[in-house]
Structures are given as structure tokens and as C-alpha cells.
Design a protein around this motif. Structure first.
Motif, PDB file in Angstrom:
ATOM      1  N   ILE A  62       0.842  -1.204   0.000  1.00 37.88           N
ATOM      2  CA  ILE A  62       0.000   0.000   0.000  1.00 37.88           C
ATOM      3  C   ILE A  62       0.876   1.253   0.000  1.00 37.88           C
ATOM      4  CG2 ILE A  62      -1.642   1.353   1.389  1.00 37.88           C
ATOM      5  CD1 ILE A  62      -2.966  -1.003   0.025  1.00 37.88           C
TER       6      ILE A  62
ATOM      7  N   LEU B 230       2.618   1.812  -3.366  1.00 34.80           N
ATOM      8  CA  LEU B 230       1.724   2.337  -4.401  1.00 34.80           C
ATOM      9  C   LEU B 230       1.393   3.814  -4.160  1.00 34.80           C
ATOM     10  CD1 LEU B 230      -0.647  -0.738  -4.806  1.00 34.80           C
ATOM     11  CD2 LEU B 230       1.161  -0.002  -6.377  1.00 34.80           C
TER      12      LEU B 230
ATOM     13  N   ASP C  84       0.490   3.968  -8.784  1.00 30.55           N
ATOM     14  CA  ASP C  84      -0.054   2.627  -8.976  1.00 30.55           C
ATOM     15  C   ASP C  84      -0.053   2.255 -10.454  1.00 30.55           C
ATOM     16  OD1 ASP C  84      -3.438   3.651  -8.011  1.00 30.55           O
ATOM     17  OD2 ASP C  84      -2.196   4.332  -9.650  1.00 30.55           O
TER      18      ASP C  84
ATOM     19  N   SER D 227      -7.077  -6.745  -1.932  1.00 33.28           N
ATOM     20  CA  SER D 227      -8.258  -6.543  -2.760  1.00 33.28           C
ATOM     21  C   SER D 227      -9.525  -6.909  -1.988  1.00 33.28           C
ATOM     22  CB  SER D 227      -8.141  -7.378  -4.032  1.00 33.28           C
ATOM     23  OG  SER D 227      -9.267  -7.190  -4.848  1.00 33.28           O
TER      24      SER D 227
ATOM     25  N   ILE E 285      -7.083  -2.142  -2.510  1.00 33.49           N
ATOM     26  CA  ILE E 285      -6.581  -2.011  -3.870  1.00 33.49           C
ATOM     27  C   ILE E 285      -7.638  -2.540  -4.830  1.00 33.49           C
ATOM     28  CG2 ILE E 285      -4.128  -2.210  -3.252  1.00 33.49           C
ATOM     29  CD1 ILE E 285      -4.277  -5.123  -4.292  1.00 33.49           C
TER      30      ILE E 285
ATOM     31  N   ILE F 292      -2.511  -3.207 -10.720  1.00 37.96           N
ATOM     32  CA  ILE F 292      -2.942  -2.955  -9.348  1.00 37.96           C
ATOM     33  C   ILE F 292      -3.053  -1.450  -9.126  1.00 37.96           C
ATOM     34  CG2 ILE F 292      -2.442  -3.381  -6.909  1.00 37.96           C
ATOM     35  CD1 ILE F 292      -2.729  -5.926  -8.739  1.00 37.96           C
TER      36      ILE F 292
ATOM     37  N   ILE G   8      -4.434   1.526  -6.211  1.00 40.60           N
ATOM     38  CA  ILE G   8      -4.854   1.783  -4.840  1.00 40.60           C
ATOM     39  C   ILE G   8      -6.211   2.463  -4.860  1.00 40.60           C
ATOM     40  CG2 ILE G   8      -3.650   3.979  -4.642  1.00 40.60           C
ATOM     41  CD1 ILE G   8      -2.901   2.710  -1.744  1.00 40.60           C
ATOM     42  N   THR G   9      -7.065   2.103  -3.914  1.00 41.87           N
ATOM     43  CA  THR G   9      -8.397   2.696  -3.822  1.00 41.87           C
ATOM     44  C   THR G   9      -8.366   3.866  -2.841  1.00 41.87           C
ATOM     45  OG1 THR G   9      -9.044   1.271  -1.982  1.00 41.87           O
ATOM     46  CG2 THR G   9      -9.481   0.431  -4.231  1.00 41.87           C
TER      47      THR G   9
ATOM     48  N   GLY H  32      -7.786   2.530   0.418  1.00 40.12           N
ATOM     49  CA  GLY H  32      -6.384   2.176   0.603  1.00 40.12           C
ATOM     50  C   GLY H  32      -5.547   3.375   0.998  1.00 40.12           C
TER      51      GLY H  32
END
Length: 152
Positions: A46, A49, A54, A80, A85, A99, A101-102, A105
Motif C-alpha cells: 500500500i 503504491l 499505482d 483486494s 486495492i 494494481i 490503490i483505492t 487504501g
């Protein structure tokens, strides 16, 4: 009187021994402080990224972290499942994944860093932080050297 200092190769070995022990001790501490039972290795992905951007493939992440693709696939699946992510198909190659990151995240990364602050603040009060920070540039040079010299 002859020089009693250890040979340079022993000094370098001792340096790596100390770095390794420091890493083990801090990783154990950080693992205990991670929010929601996430492992520090998962946080590392995390944080990576967030730090470098990312859109990485699992293989590229595995290479960056010096782990097998299977290990990174497991880490990616766990991150996930937590919504930290997002795994997307690679538009350039339908077989590989990318991949990302959200927002969750990114929030998690900030929370994780915040959970480490009391430990880091205690260390900064009890240790000569100014003296230790003087070695940081040399450690960065060593890291770059090792990173550039690794196989694969």
C-alpha cells in the motif's frame, strides 16, 4: 602498536547485521501496531503504491519486494478483499492485471502511519535523532547500490 580495528569486510558485515536486527525488531513492532490486523508486508505494498504511483503488475510488485509472484498474488488478493486495492485487466495485455490503490487504501495508509507515530515520537525523544539522521544519506546510497546490483 598494530591497528586493532576489524578488517573493512568485517565492518561491512557488522553493518548489515545491525541493519538486519533493526529491521526485525521494527517489523515486529510495526506488525503489532498495524490497524485491522494487516501485516507490515501488506502495508508495504500500500505504501509503495501511494509513494511511487499505482498501475503496477503483480510481477513487477513481486520483483520490487523481492518475493515470489505467488506470494505477491496472495498479498494482492488479501488487499483486494479488504477493498484497499483494485485489480484491473491490463488494457495493453488482456492476460495480465494492473494494481491500483483505492481511496480506502489511501485512507488506510494514512491511518497506518498515524498508528506508528507514538512509537516514532518516543524514539525521537529518547534517541539522538539528529545524529542518526546524518547516516540516512549513506543508507540511501547503499540501498540504491544494492537495488541496482540485484539479479533479475
Amino acid at each position: 602498536m598494530p591497528d586493532q580495528s576489524p578488517p573493512p569486510k568485517d565492518n561491512l558485515f557488522n553493518l548489515f547485521t545491525e541493519i538486519g536486527i533493526i529491521n526485525q525488531l521494527m517489523m515486529a513492532e510495526f506488525n503489532q501496531l498495524m490497524p485491522d490486523g494487516v501485516h507490515i508486508s501488506h502495508f508495504g505494498v500500500i505504501n509503495h503504491l501511494c509513494r511511487v504511483g499505482d498501475g503496477w503488475t503483480p510481477l513487477r510488485l513481486a520483483n520490487a519486494f523481492q518475493v515470489t509472484k505467488a506470494t505477491m498474488t496472495n498479498t494482492v488478493a488479501k488487499l483486494s478483499a479488504r477493498g484497499l486495492i483494485e485489480v484491473r485487466a491490463n488494457p495493453k495485455d488482456g492476460r495480465s492485471k494492473l494494481i491500483f490503490i483505492t481511496p480506502k487504501g489511501r485512507v488506510f495508509q494514512k491511518q497506518a502511519i498515524a498508528s506508528l507515530q507514538p512509537t516514532l515520537e518516543k524514539m525521537s525523544r529518547e534517541l539522538n535523532l539528529e545524529a542518526m539522521m546524518k547516516i540516512l544519506p549513506q543508507l540511501e546510497i547503499l540501498r540504491r547500490y544494492l537495488d541496482n546490483s540485484r539479479a533479475g
